[in-house]
Design a protein around this motif. Structure first.
Motif, PDB file in Angstrom:
ATOM      1  N   ILE A  10       0.830  -1.201   0.000  1.00 55.91           N
ATOM      2  CA  ILE A  10       0.000   0.000   0.000  1.00 55.91           C
ATOM      3  C   ILE A  10       0.867   1.254   0.000  1.00 55.91           C
ATOM      4  O   ILE A  10       0.618   2.210  -0.740  1.00 55.91           O
ATOM      5  CB  ILE A  10      -0.958  -0.011   1.208  1.00 55.91           C
ATOM      6  N   SER A  67       1.091   3.881  -3.059  1.00 53.58           N
ATOM      7  CA  SER A  67       0.759   5.272  -2.773  1.00 53.58           C
ATOM      8  C   SER A  67       1.839   6.214  -3.288  1.00 53.58           C
ATOM      9  O   SER A  67       1.553   7.217  -3.957  1.00 53.58           O
ATOM     10  CB  SER A  67       0.571   5.484  -1.272  1.00 53.58           C
ATOM     11  N   CYS A  89      -4.504   8.570  -0.488  1.00 52.75           N
ATOM     12  CA  CYS A  89      -4.780   7.438  -1.373  1.00 52.75           C
ATOM     13  C   CYS A  89      -5.787   6.514  -0.702  1.00 52.75           C
ATOM     14  O   CYS A  89      -5.619   6.139   0.461  1.00 52.75           O
ATOM     15  CB  CYS A  89      -3.501   6.671  -1.698  1.00 52.75           C
ATOM     16  N   PHE A 102      -7.719   2.863  -0.895  1.00 51.92           N
ATOM     17  CA  PHE A 102      -7.570   1.524  -1.440  1.00 51.92           C
ATOM     18  C   PHE A 102      -8.751   0.643  -1.072  1.00 51.92           C
ATOM     19  O   PHE A 102      -9.386   0.829  -0.021  1.00 51.92           O
ATOM     20  CB  PHE A 102      -6.299   0.861  -0.903  1.00 51.92           C
ATOM     21  N   LEU A 161      -6.188   0.349  -6.011  1.00 51.56           N
ATOM     22  CA  LEU A 161      -6.185   1.777  -5.710  1.00 51.56           C
ATOM     23  C   LEU A 161      -7.485   2.369  -6.247  1.00 51.56           C
ATOM     24  O   LEU A 161      -7.718   2.378  -7.461  1.00 51.56           O
ATOM     25  CB  LEU A 161      -4.974   2.466  -6.348  1.00 51.56           C
TER      26      LEU A 161
END
Length: 356
Positions: free
Chosen positions: A278, A282, A297, A299, A309
């Motif tokens: 992640i 990002s 961001c 997810f 994403l």
């Protein structure tokens, strides 16, 4: 130093922007800054208020009705110039603009382009990053090219929809699965998002989405957790702890976005490998759009740990209890200190651009 706080705007996210501006006036360090409110009304008028050296008492004070009355009065006289935004003699050495606008004509690169042209330091992302980040279709195309997984989607333009509606619906049904989510391509805060379960609902939702923007995106619905992470910095990018949105039904809607007590787990415990992915996705996404200053961001994490994403937001909700400030507060960065960091990043970026 003078901070020109730019807020409001003509987009559907006007009230969110107003709430953010109010809370910034409550938390900024007045021992270092004076705040000059610049309110863009829903009809597009730019109004400059009196300089603030202490918090305003009510959010409605920021609607600047007195300034609007003066503007209308001066417009009734010949050769009147009205109320100007940035006065003559604006000095980039001791002034900075903090735009907390969302959506079209605010978060999409238009205002950023104006400030760039005038060589005015401002908080947040530049023209390219703002424009790409504000458009869900363009950002997803770039993310896919960069190897960042995104939920399957279909992009719809107004001409195709008007000329061949049946073909567009057939394409969505051929490439995606119900439930689907229909969204205007250029709005945030869950505005205009509709979950659909059949072709009748799909057509109705797309019609409605086109009333809010020129392009529409249709995404396949997935059962997943929603994990969010904050980014902060110019050249060196820091990431916050991850947080998980808990209190949403089918759509993370505007009412939820505006609630100050919506349920979230911050920080959320994630597997080390999952968290590393992640963070990597990002930072890659931020680099792909040429981001600077701040972003959030969002997810989706499926039951079998697949990562998608959903979007990058270049001016995330910034009222005190929004996710972005809360993610940084969990790191130890208070709301006031976060404002200070963003102002300093804006000045450093402007200085760096001027030295090239």
């Amino acid at each position: 130093m003078r901070v020109y706080l730019l807020y409001g705007g003509k987009s559907a996210e006007h009230e969110i922007s107003l709430s953010t501006a109010f809370q910034i006036t409550q938390a900024i360090y007045y021992q270092y800054y004076s705040v000059i409110p610049v309110y863009i009304t829903k009809t597009g008028d730019w109004l400059q208020g009196q300089t603030l050296n202490e918090p305003v008492k009510f959010v409605d004070n920021l609607r600047l009705r007195e300034a609007d009355e003066k503007r209308q009065a001066t417009n009734n006289h010949e050769n009147s110039t009205g109320i100007k935004f940035l006065p003559n003699g604006f000095d980039p050495e001791d002034s900075v603009v903090f735009p907390v606008l969302h959506g079209p004509n605010g978060e999409d690169g238009t205002v950023q382009g104006l400030l760039e042209t005038l060589n005015i330091p401002y908080v947040g992302n530049s023209v390219l990053a703002s424009a790409v980040g504000n458009d869900k279709i363009m950002s997803k195309l770039l993310f896919k090219q960069a190897g960042i997984p995104v939920v399957p989607f279909q992009a719809i333009d107004a001409q195709s929809w008007e000329n061949n509606t049946a073909s567009v619906i057939a394409r969505c049904e051929g490439e995606l699965l119900y439930p689907m989510y229909v969204k205007p391509s250029n709005l945030g805060s869950g505005i205009g998002v509709t979950q659909v379960n059949n072709s009748v609902e799909l057509q109705y939702a797309i019609d409605n989405a086109f009333e809010l923007g020129p392009r529409v995106i249709v995404e396949r619905g997935i059962v997943a957790r929603e994990i969010e992470i904050g980014l902060l910095g110019n050249e060196e990018i820091a990431t916050s702890v991850p947080g998980e949105i808990l209190s949403f039904d089918d759509v993370y809607d505007r009412k939820l976005a505006m609630k100050e007590d919506h349920e979230a787990r911050i920080p959320v415990e994630l597997d080390e490998e999952l968290l590393a992915k992640i963070v990597s996705f990002s930072k890659t996404a931020f680099a792909v759009i040429d981001g600077s200053g701040l972003a959030r961001c969002d997810f989706f994490i499926s039951a079998n740990q697949d990562i998608y994403l959903n979007e990058i937001t270049t001016m995330p909700g910034f009222y005190k209890n929004a996710m972005y400030p809360r993610l940084w507060e969990a790191v130890g960065l208070s709301y006031s200190d976060l404002i200070e960091e963003l102002l300093q990043l804006a000045l450093k970026k402007n200085q760096a651009n001027n030295s090239k």
